[in-house]
Scaffold this active site. Structure first.
Site: not given
Length: 453
Positions: A9, A53, A55, A57, A63, A66, A420
């Site tokens: 991330e 993902r 988004y 943050d 952010e 992977t 997830w």
């Protein structure tokens, strides 16, 4: 664990420069960046067709997480694909600003500190077996992680009361605990918040938040690959010397402030050892372990070769030997060349600009990409694979199920919710599939869900 799930991330720094007009706050810039995402995802927190993902943050930091990968080279490729996705959002945001009559340049930096002293992270995720003592794992890992910055720090010009100094790591100044469940307030080396995103009886997710974000593909490969080998040794019960540090938080700063790797740090046993000596201990154990287990695959070979050569180069003070492969060295050489040419001190504002511009992800502007174009950055990824990684998930992990589900739902214009582990169609039946095994890339239940759209 010979096959492991990895994830990275990265939080990105955002800034915008304006030519004589009103400035936008970071929040407003982030809104421009994510406008396209919100228009199709109805949220600034979305999962993508490649299983990743994306988004916004805390503190307006985009952010990118992977998708789950089961080999390190693929992980690096998907991290770079995330960079490209964000670069696309950046170009789009600049265009929209210009259409609205705002002459501004948007910058996204893949670094870990801003000029105000705030820090944002690169978080590494490693799936580990639930059985076994987590505290033993952490005890053996912490000395490795504290000294690992010699291999994979991103480098930083640190302003101090005595003038500017070049440090190995960006993140080192912002770590305040060894092991903790917080990620922002106290910033530990290892985060213990137990969210495995998998079958909690079988697995836990090791969440390492001490590392720097990397521009270099080879540095990233070494960072994750060496950590994986140390984890494999711990899991196999390899006997390790006790290298527990007396004060890991003091040690991490001491190591960062010494680019020779020779400064001694105190161990809990009362002995002293340098970062080079600590790393050498783990490296030699890893070489021995790999030989005994017969696991010298292409990637493991690459990791061990670069690990050993990096330690040798630092020890011999011959950084040219790793001058195209290790981030902090690449940046240091860039700065030193510039300083010599213009006769500048490390405290000069232009040096701080170079420090930052190295991390600019815009490929026409960023200094890392300038080095890449000149053939001065060794690569392990293929541009076509990076391009594919923007929309195609890894094919051997759970990410494939998520990515295929998202693609089909979007094509059929169906309303859906994913995270997830869950895939859910928001129809009358509210059909949901729980995918607890991150190693599983084929699932009849998911295929049925997709076929029924």
């Amino acid at each position: 664990m010979d096959r492991r799930i990895f994830g990275l991330e990265n939080e990105y720094g955002v800034t915008c420069t304006f030519r004589g007009q009103r400035r936008l706050s970071p929040d407003e810039v982030a809104r421009y960046l994510f406008r396209r995402v919100v228009s199709w995802g109805r949220s600034s927190n979305v999962f993508l067709r490649n299983g990743a993902r994306l988004y916004l943050d805390v503190g307006s930091h985009p952010e990118y997480a992977t998708p789950e990968c089961d080999n390190v080279t693929e992980l690096v490729t998907h991290d770079k694909a995330g960079e490209r996705i964000l670069e696309g959002l950046l170009v789009d945001a600049e265009r929209r600003l210009h259409e609205e009559g705002i002459a501004g340049d948007v910058y996204l930096f893949k670094n870990n500190t801003d000029s105000a002293g705030n820090s944002y992270g690169c978080h590494e995720n490693y799936l580990v077996a639930r059985h076994g003592e987590f505290s033993r794992l952490a005890d053996i890992l912490i000395p490795f992680l504290v000294t690992r910055q010699l291999l994979c720090g991103a480098g930083k010009v640190l302003q101090t009361p005595r003038g500017a100094v070049y440090c190995v790591s960006q993140r080192a100044e912002h770590i305040w605990e060894g092991v903790s469940s917080a990620t922002t307030r106290s910033r530990p080396i290892i985060n213990t918040r137990d969210e495995p995103h998998a079958d909690a009886e079988r697995y836990r997710r090791l969440h390492v938040i001490v590392g720097d974000s990397n521009m270099s593909e080879t540095t990233m490969l070494l960072k994750v690959g060496a950590t994986d080998l140390v984890l494999r040794m711990i899991e196999a019960g390899t006997v390790m010397r006790d290298l527990t540090l007396e004060n890991p938080i003091r040690a991490i700063r001491e190591v960062s402030h010494d680019i020779t790797g020779r400064r001694k740090v105190r161990l809990a046993s009362g002995r002293e050892a340098s970062a080079l000596e600590v790393q050498r201990e783990y490296y030699e154990k890893a070489v021995d372990f790999v030989e005994r287990r017969g696991i010298r695959t292409g990637t493991v070979e690459q990791v061990l070769e670069l690990w050993g050569r990096t330690l040798d180069a630092i020890e011999a003070e011959d950084l040219d030997r790793i001058g195209t492969e290790i981030d902090w060295v690449m940046k240091y050489k860039l700065i030193e060349r510039y300083r010599a040419k213009h006769n500048m001190t490390m405290s000069h504002p232009r040096v701080a600009q170079i420090d930052l511009a190295y991390h600019d992800i815009h490929r026409r502007r960023g200094l890392y990409y300038l080095l890449e174009r000149k053939g001065q950055a060794t690569r392990i990824c293929n541009d076509l694979k990076i391009f594919e990684g923007k929309s195609v998930p890894p094919q051997t992990t759970r990410a494939r199920l998520r990515g295929d589900f998202i693609r089909r739902a979007q094509e059929q214009r169906r309303d859906f919710t994913v995270d997830w582990v869950h895939l859910k169609l928001n129809d009358q039946a509210q059909r949901t599939v729980l995918c607890k095994d991150p190693f599983r890339s084929v699932d009849d239940r998911v295929e049925k869900l997709i076929a029924g759209m």
